[in-house]
Motif scaffolding. Structure first.
Motif, short mmCIF file in Angstrom:
data_model
loop_
_atom_site.label_atom_id
_atom_site.label_comp_id
_atom_site.label_asym_id
_atom_site.label_seq_id
_atom_site.Cartn_x
_atom_site.Cartn_y
_atom_site.Cartn_z
N GLY A 87 -11.65 0.68 8.50
CA GLY A 87 -13.52 1.49 8.02
C GLY A 87 -12.98 1.88 6.99
O GLY A 87 -14.07 2.25 5.94
N TYR A 88 -11.94 2.93 6.35
CA TYR A 88 -12.01 3.27 5.39
C TYR A 88 -11.36 2.12 3.97
O TYR A 88 -11.12 1.15 4.22
CB TYR A 88 -10.57 4.10 5.42
N GLY A 89 -12.61 2.73 2.95
CA GLY A 89 -13.03 1.72 1.83
C GLY A 89 -13.30 2.74 0.72
O GLY A 89 -13.87 1.46 -0.34
N GLN A 90 -13.18 3.85 0.46
CA GLN A 90 -13.46 4.74 -0.07
C GLN A 90 -12.63 4.29 -1.33
O GLN A 90 -11.08 4.30 -0.99
CB GLN A 90 -13.50 6.01 -0.49
N GLN A 91 -12.70 4.54 -2.60
CA GLN A 91 -11.41 4.63 -3.56
C GLN A 91 -10.43 5.96 -3.44
O GLN A 91 -8.96 4.88 -4.05
CB GLN A 91 -12.16 5.27 -4.94
N GLU A 92 -10.46 6.56 -2.59
CA GLU A 92 -9.23 7.24 -2.73
C GLU A 92 -8.41 6.70 -1.05
O GLU A 92 -7.16 6.86 -1.67
CB GLU A 92 -9.73 8.97 -1.89
N ASP A 93 -9.68 6.26 -0.20
CA ASP A 93 -8.39 5.23 0.98
C ASP A 93 -7.90 3.98 0.09
O ASP A 93 -6.56 3.69 0.71
CB ASP A 93 -9.37 4.91 1.76
N LYS A 94 -8.31 3.78 -0.99
CA LYS A 94 -7.32 2.35 -1.43
C LYS A 94 -6.49 2.61 -2.07
O LYS A 94 -5.26 2.49 -2.58
CB LYS A 94 -8.40 2.05 -2.44
N ARG A 95 -6.58 4.12 -3.24
CA ARG A 95 -5.36 4.55 -3.35
C ARG A 95 -4.39 4.59 -2.69
O ARG A 95 -3.48 4.17 -2.82
CB ARG A 95 -6.24 5.70 -4.27
N MET A 96 -5.09 5.88 -2.14
CA MET A 96 -3.43 5.67 -0.97
C MET A 96 -2.85 5.09 -0.29
O MET A 96 -1.30 5.33 0.11
CB MET A 96 -4.65 7.39 0.50
N SER A 97 -3.65 3.82 0.41
CA SER A 97 -3.04 2.59 0.76
C SER A 97 -1.69 1.86 -0.04
O SER A 97 -0.71 1.52 0.23
CB SER A 97 -4.51 1.54 1.65
N SER A 98 -2.91 1.84 -1.35
CA SER A 98 -1.31 1.64 -2.46
C SER A 98 0.37 2.22 -2.70
O SER A 98 0.37 1.30 -2.53
CB SER A 98 -2.31 1.75 -3.86
N GLN A 99 -0.22 4.00 -2.35
CA GLN A 99 0.43 4.70 -2.80
C GLN A 99 2.03 4.18 -1.72
O GLN A 99 3.04 4.42 -1.47
CB GLN A 99 0.13 5.88 -2.85
N ALA A 100 0.85 4.18 -0.62
CA ALA A 100 1.72 4.03 0.54
C ALA A 100 2.68 2.50 0.78
O ALA A 100 3.88 2.19 1.25
CB ALA A 100 0.99 3.92 2.57
N GLY A 101 2.19 1.29 0.33
CA GLY A 101 3.17 0.32 -0.31
C GLY A 101 2.58 -1.49 -0.03
O GLY A 101 3.17 -1.66 0.23
N PHE A 102 1.26 -1.09 0.30
CA PHE A 102 -0.12 -1.94 0.71
C PHE A 102 -0.32 -2.79 -0.75
O PHE A 102 -0.28 -2.40 -2.05
CB PHE A 102 -1.23 -1.59 1.56
N ASN A 103 -0.23 -4.00 -0.12
CA ASN A 103 -0.26 -4.74 -1.44
C ASN A 103 -1.65 -4.90 -1.80
O ASN A 103 -1.76 -5.55 -2.81
CB ASN A 103 0.38 -6.23 -1.61
#
Length: 129
Positions: A87-103
């Motif tokens: 449900g997290y869809g803000q730019q910061e959430d996407k940046r954090m998911s990318s940083q954690a290793g999500f594709n």
């Protein structure tokens, strides 16, 4: 898909209804699906099942999806595709998911057709585990 060609997907969400619904949809698309309801359950399942791809919720108690992805990356490197479904869809959430290793990062409620296209892009050239 023939049985031997079925890709295995692990769906992880602390909301059991969401995990079940996503899993059922993917099974109807011909995937072999396993569900887990925690980050620790995801780590154990990846070790035991060797899925072709993991779909992870981000907001889970104890070990969230970011922590789970970080641990999976530390153990399995970049070869295991990880998709954040949250449900997290803000730019910061996407940046954090990318940083954690999500594709990839998808926002709930999921667009199932877009999810299928994303799965195909990750799994089309990958042999089934």
């Amino acid at each position: 898909m023939e049985k031997s060609d079925k890709k295995t997907i692990l769906v992880v969400d602390d909301n059991q209804d969401a995990a079940y619904t996503t899993g059922m949809f993917l099974e109807l698309q011909g995937y072999n699906v396993h569900t887990r309801y925690s980050g620790q359950g995801a780590l154990e399942a990846v070790k035991a099942l060797h899925p072709d791809l993991v779909i992870l919720d981000l907001a889970m108690p104890v070990m969230d999806g970011y922590q789970t992805a970080t641990q999976l990356r530390a153990s399995y490197g970049a070869t295991l595709p990880l998709i954040a479904l949250s449900g997290y869809g803000q730019q910061e959430d996407k940046r954090m998911s990318s940083q954690a290793g999500f594709n990839a990062h998808m926002v709930k409620p999921v667009d199932f057709m877009a999810l299928i296209e994303l799965l195909k892009s990750f799994l089309s050239n990958q042999p089934a585990n």
